[in-house]
Design an enzyme around this catalytic site. Structure first.
Site, short mmCIF file in Angstrom:
data_model
loop_
_atom_site.label_atom_id
_atom_site.label_comp_id
_atom_site.label_asym_id
_atom_site.label_seq_id
_atom_site.Cartn_x
_atom_site.Cartn_y
_atom_site.Cartn_z
CG LEU A 98 -3.83 16.34 12.33
CD1 LEU A 98 -3.42 15.39 13.44
CD2 LEU A 98 -3.16 17.70 12.51
N GLY B 170 -4.58 9.67 3.57
CA GLY B 170 -3.84 8.65 2.83
C GLY B 170 -4.79 7.68 2.18
CG PHE C 148 -5.33 1.81 4.19
CD1 PHE C 148 -5.92 0.60 4.49
CD2 PHE C 148 -4.33 1.83 3.25
CE1 PHE C 148 -5.53 -0.56 3.86
CE2 PHE C 148 -3.92 0.68 2.62
CZ PHE C 148 -4.52 -0.52 2.92
N GLY C 149 -7.33 6.17 4.78
CA GLY C 149 -8.20 7.01 5.57
C GLY C 149 -7.63 8.38 5.84
CG ASP D 155 6.11 1.83 5.46
OD1 ASP D 155 7.04 2.20 4.70
OD2 ASP D 155 5.02 2.41 5.51
#
Length: 525
Positions: free
Chosen positions: A197, A200, A202-203, A317
């Site tokens: 999907l 980013g 971090f993963g 955020d």
């Protein structure tokens, strides 16, 4: 709960008109060919008041925080600023602290992977820029998996370490420590991967089929690098708190089904939802939402953030990328093209339902814990953060104000990557900076001011394009014309969310009681 001074809601709304007008037509936006920006991550070092070294991941569109004691938050006073001295207790293992304990990256060979979706880009009235974020937990994936689940421990229970287990199995990581996603891969002996999907810093986030329940789920797979593994524990801690306090999910924050360690990758499993609101706007050619949808979104978002604040959590955020639609179902309606007599109508998608979920708590911070100098994605960053005055709950309220304006217009309110230009645009939208707030800003960032507390704009080095874009920035009243009672109440709510001084900004809890939410907004397109 001690937060920050709660101003009384003195509505400046004109109540004399009961005329209900349809959503004003959106003129065709001219696509400007402006600056091209590339935003990337960097790691900067900060020292807290006790001299402890911390590393913080920030985006490179702003100057890195100075290596000095950061502005922090006073838990009892609420509004954190440089003129409220920081108070620290025992060291807290936050994401920033975990980043300082980074270990060497583990690399291995790659195998066939699923194609990565095209990187998400933010429109700049026709131009593109990457909308990345400091301290991100999974980037701006279409589905960001957060929540709280149950797992006995981070490492395997059979006594074999993650590194030993990985060495005994075929390579599953790429050279950057990302998990290599392949079709029909079985994760944790339960989840069969369907498709990638998004990815980013971090993963990665994948769609998977739960072999136990027969449901489709989303799994966020953290990179197999120690600092990101450590950082993911902070997110799990936050998500466990959210699910514990709201097991029925009445506050629309995404919940995890479980988390576990799979081949040295922390995995977080959640329900599979629809696309993020930004993607819907993008696919809809940045057409604004109908006003009754904006009201529904606003009520849900304010409720979700008020719930976080009651738990002493600051999201830090908030942006359309971190708001997921529960369902993507929509219908298509023709919209006349303004200004063109015989032009064919354009098509606009209208959502069937407005249910949403707030996601991505990888940057969420507890009020009493360490606050990094720089948080929030640029377009939604509050002025107190830019000026280094510290931040607290009000920064979330400011971000929500920016988001609501974006829902109304279809495009981001502040489209810039320069601090001084950003502040100049804020003055164009919100009016001149209050004297008290300006003096505090001038003490913290004197390079942005002149003659005491006046914003030093434009600088001699400012480009013609920058000056032009600031001059073209419209005031809030021009953006949301008070043509009827709905717009007047909406304008008043947004104005209170976008006040410069965070001590005077409306709280999200008080915003829920604003007269705007007592209006029955008619169905529109």
């Amino acid at each position: 709960m001690p937060q920050y001074p709660r101003p009384s809601i003195t509505s400046a709304v004109n109540r004399h008109s009961n005329v209900v007008l349809p959503t004003p037509p959106v003129a065709t936006r001219k696509r400007k060919r402006g600056h091209q920006y590339t935003v990337s991550y960097s790691e900067v070092q900060e020292f807290d008041q006790e001299g402890r070294l911390r590393e913080v991941i920030v985006i490179d569109d702003t100057p890195p925080p100075p290596t000095a004691s950061p502005a922090t938050t006073n838990h009892t006073a609420g509004y954190s600023a440089s003129y409220q001295p920081p108070q620290y207790s025992a060291p807290i293992r936050t994401r920033a602290r975990a980043a300082a304990e980074a270990q060497a990256m583990s690399s291995s060979t790659s195998s066939t992977t699923l194609p990565l979706p095209a990187p998400k880009k933010r429109k700049r009235e026709g131009d593109v820029e990457t909308g990345t974020i400091a301290k991100k937990a999974a980037g701006n994936a279409q589905l960001t998996v957060t929540g709280a689940g149950a797992s006995s421990q981070w490492n395997n229970t059979n006594g074999v370490t993650s590194a030993e287990q990985t060495a005994a199995q075929p390579a599953c990581d790429d050279k950057e420590g990302h998990y290599i996603v392949t079709p029909d891969d079985i994760i944790h002996k339960r989840y069969r991967t369907v498709r990638l999907l998004g990815q980013g810093t971090f993963g990665k986030v994948v769609e998977a089929f739960d072999l136990k329940t027969g449901n489709r789920v989303a799994i966020k797979i953290i990179r197999a690098i120690q600092k990101y593994r450590d950082a993911s524990k902070i997110e799990v801690r936050v998500l466990q708190r959210l699910k514990e306090r709201d097991p029925m999910n009445r506050h629309n924050c995404i919940h995890l089904l479980e988390w576990f360690d799979h081949r040295n990758h922390i995995c977080l499993v959640s329900e599979l939802l629809g696309m993020c609101v930004y993607d819907f706007l993008k696919e809809n050619e940045f057409a604004p939402f109908p006003r009754h949808h904006i009201q529904a979104f606003a009520r849900q978002l304010l409720g979700s953030v008020a719930f976080l604040h009651d738990l002493h959590l600051i999201h830090t955020d908030l942006k359309p990328e971190n708001i997921l639609l529960v369902h993507n179902d929509s219908r298509t309606v023709p919209i006349p093209t303004p200004g063109k007599r015989n032009a064919p109508p354009r098509l606009k998608r209208i959502l069937e339902t407005t249910d949403i979920r707030l996601i991505d708590f990888g940057s969420a911070t507890f009020q009493e814990e360490y606050h990094s100098n720089v948080v929030s994605t640029r377009h939604y960053r509050a002025p107190e953060i830019i000026l280094g005055l510290g931040w607290s709950y009000p920064c979330d309220a400011f971000s929500l104000g920016c988001i609501l304006v974006e829902f109304y217009t279809g495009i981001a309110l502040f489209q810039t990557h320069d601090n001084l230009e950003h502040l100049a645009m804020m003055e164009m939208v919100m009016g001149k900076m209050p004297e008290r707030f300006g003096r505090a800003g001038a003490r913290s960032k004197p390079e942005y001011f002149k003659e005491g507390n006046k914003l030093d704009w434009p600088k001699p080095k400012a480009t013609k394009q920058s000056k032009k874009e600031v001059r073209a920035t419209r005031s809030l009243q021009e953006i949301i014309p008070p043509t009827d009672i709905i717009n007047r109440h909406f304008l008043d709510l947004v104005h209170k969310l976008l006040i410069f001084d965070p001590a005077q900004r409306i709280t999200v809890r008080d915003a829920l009681n604003h007269p705007y939410f007592a209006i029955a907004v008619p169905l529109e397109i």
